[in-house]
Design an enzyme around this catalytic site. Structure first.
Site, PDB file in Angstrom:
ATOM      1  N   LYS A 112       0.855  -1.199   0.000  1.00 31.43           N
ATOM      2  CA  LYS A 112       0.000   0.000   0.000  1.00 31.43           C
ATOM      3  C   LYS A 112       0.877   1.230   0.000  1.00 31.43           C
ATOM      4  O   LYS A 112       2.006   1.196   0.495  1.00 31.43           O
ATOM      5  CB  LYS A 112      -0.874   0.015   1.264  1.00 31.43           C
ATOM      6  CG  LYS A 112      -2.135   0.831   1.097  1.00 31.43           C
ATOM      7  CD  LYS A 112      -3.172   0.012   0.366  1.00 31.43           C
ATOM      8  CE  LYS A 112      -4.525   0.682   0.335  1.00 31.43           C
ATOM      9  NZ  LYS A 112      -5.552  -0.340   0.039  1.00 31.43           N
TER      10      LYS A 112
HETATM   11  N1  GLU Z   1      -7.358   0.032  -2.974  1.00 28.32           N
HETATM   12  C1  GLU Z   1      -8.143  -1.131  -3.220  1.00 28.32           C
HETATM   13  C2  GLU Z   1      -8.162  -2.039  -2.001  1.00 28.32           C
HETATM   14  O1  GLU Z   1      -7.941  -1.605  -0.914  1.00 28.32           O
HETATM   15  C3  GLU Z   1      -7.732  -1.840  -4.487  1.00 28.32           C
HETATM   16  C4  GLU Z   1      -6.365  -2.408  -4.486  1.00 28.32           C
HETATM   17  C5  GLU Z   1      -5.937  -2.959  -5.860  1.00 28.32           C
HETATM   18  O2  GLU Z   1      -6.765  -3.065  -6.742  1.00 28.32           O
HETATM   19  O3  GLU Z   1      -4.767  -3.264  -5.958  1.00 28.32           O
HETATM   20  O4  GLU Z   1      -8.474  -3.190  -2.099  1.00 28.32           O
END
Ligand code: GLU
Length: 422
Positions: A112
């Site tokens: 993240k």
């Molecule tokens: N931000 C989204 C999540 O928390 C999508 C993450 C992604 O598609 O890599 O799942």
């Protein structure tokens, strides 16, 4: 999980993650060596970088990218822009990505990113320059085989297009699969944008089925009306659910007869907010959250269900569209109330599952029809729901702990199989 802790401790997302991880790992009798490996992120990148603002000033921004685990595949996870982003939050979100990808059994690890900024007060030009510079600061750590970012809070298709372009300029050729959640014409996938909302609907359908509750007229309250909440509300509305309440950061709406979500979407498009919508009563958001309903969907951010309001929640089912909306202390209160909780790492995994499809399509150079994306997404979500509830039944734990156990077990198995490089 401790019950007598301060609110500050309770709402720290990394503590929230760790409390569930420790509990599930103990239940699993996890090998202490693997425990050590999974207990902390494998890489944390902190960058401080300058951006020229529109008025000529130079602003210094702080950004993070945390890779929790890359055992099962490249890191995967969004990038968020917000004034209150912290390293602990990004750490927690990265590890939730590891567990989420393992629950739905897709070949990614967890990562993240975040940048501390106030995107609502920045121009498009400032956002673009900040995004490109942040990308260049972390460029050696991302890539289709290393770590694949995606949108999260306050980032979108345009942000992904800038990241993809910056990365491609450095590589000397177009690399679409470095990010997911891109616009359709530059390697995006059909169905990606609404995928998290669609996954939530599948989890709602499956939960009702499991609990022998009818779908028609099922009363739903949605907290957050951004990409996730609004798409979930729309798809549920279209399927015959009755969305009776919406709680937004700036105020809520309530109508026991049901809110027409298409009308509300048009209203929000025109006015920039749901406030003032004529066909529902204006009610403060914290009251909407604790109103009686069948399904409550927190779909915005962390810590909206805490020790402060959990005992007043009057939902039969909670389906977590956001990451970390419920604290570990609140979990215990919800369990006492016998509320059926569908945890974030399962309920909101439709987004990353469609991201997986996008990454596959980019690498194939062959793009699927929307119907194919939807069918494959629904199959994965249904199978994962079954895996989690069966695991919960077999081990006598709640759905959240079952999802963690299932995920930790899968990641631990992979680490053991690969062995420790020396
Ligand atoms: N931000 C989204 C999540 O928390 C999508 C993450 C992604 O598609 O890599 O799942």
């Amino acid at each position: 999980m401790a019950t007598t802790i301060s609110l500050e401790h309770e709402i720290n997302p990394w503590e929230a993650q760790s409390a569930r991880f420790d509990f599930a790992a103990r239940k699993l009798n996890l090998d202490p060596n693997i425990w050590k490996v999974l207990n902390s992120p494998s890489r944390e990148i902190i960058v401080h970088f300058p951006v020229v603002m529109d008025d000529g000033r130079i602003e210094l921004f702080t950004g993070y990218r945390v890779q929790h685990s890359i055992a099962r595949g490249p890191g995967k996870g969004g990038i968020r822009y917000a004034p209150d982003v912290t390293l602990d939050e990004v750490r927690a979100l990265a590890s939730w990505m590891t567990w989420k990808c393992a629950v739905v059994n897709i070949p990614f690890g967890g990562a993240k990113g975040g940048v501390i900024c106030n995107p609502k007060q920045m121009s498009q030009g400032e956002l673009e320059r900040m995004t490109r510079r942040y990308t260049s600061e972390i460029i050696e750590f991302i890539g289709p085989e290393k770590d694949v970012p995606a949108p999260d809070m306050n980032t979108n298709e345009q942000t992904m297009a800038w990241i993809m372009d910056t990365y491609s300029m450095h590589m000397g050729h177009t690399v679409t699969s470095v990010v997911t959640g891109k616009p359709l014409n530059i390697g995006g996938s059909r169905g990606r944008k609404e995928a998290t909302g669609r996954g939530i609907k599948v989890i709602c359908d499956q939960s009702l089925n499991y609990l022998h509750m009818p779908q028609q007229g099922c009363r739903v309250i949605v907290q957050g009306f951004g990409n996730v909440g609004s798409n979930a509300a729309r798809l549920l509305h279209d399927a015959g659910y009755k969305v009776i309440g919406i709680a937004e950061y700036d105020g809520g709406l309530f109508n026991p007869a049901g809110i027409d979500i298409h009308q509300l979407l048009e209203f929000k498009d025109r006015n920039g907010s749901i406030l003032g919508f004529p066909n529902a009563e204006a009610v403060p958001s914290d009251e909407v959250m604790v109103s009686e309903c069948d399904i409550l969907i927190p779909a915005a951010t962390e810590n909206v269900i805490t020790s402060r309001n959990a005992d007043r929640i009057q939902a039969r089912i909670i389906v977590e569209g956001a990451n970390g909306p419920t604290t570990a202390v609140a979990d215990e209160i919800l369990a006492e109330k016998r509320i059926f909780v569908m945890p974030d790492i399962l309920a909101n995994s439709g987004g990353v599952t469609a991201s997986y499809f996008e990454w596959v399509q980019d690498r194939m150079g062959y793009f699927w029809r929307e119907a194919d994306v939807i069918e494959r997404l629904e199959n994965i979500m249904k199978d994962s729901f079954d895996d989690v509830v069966r695991y919960a039944e077999a081990h006598g734990v709640n759905n959240r702990i079952a999802a963690y156990m299932l995920a930790i077990d899968r990641v631990a198995f992979t680490i053991k199989q690969r062995g420790i490089y020396a």
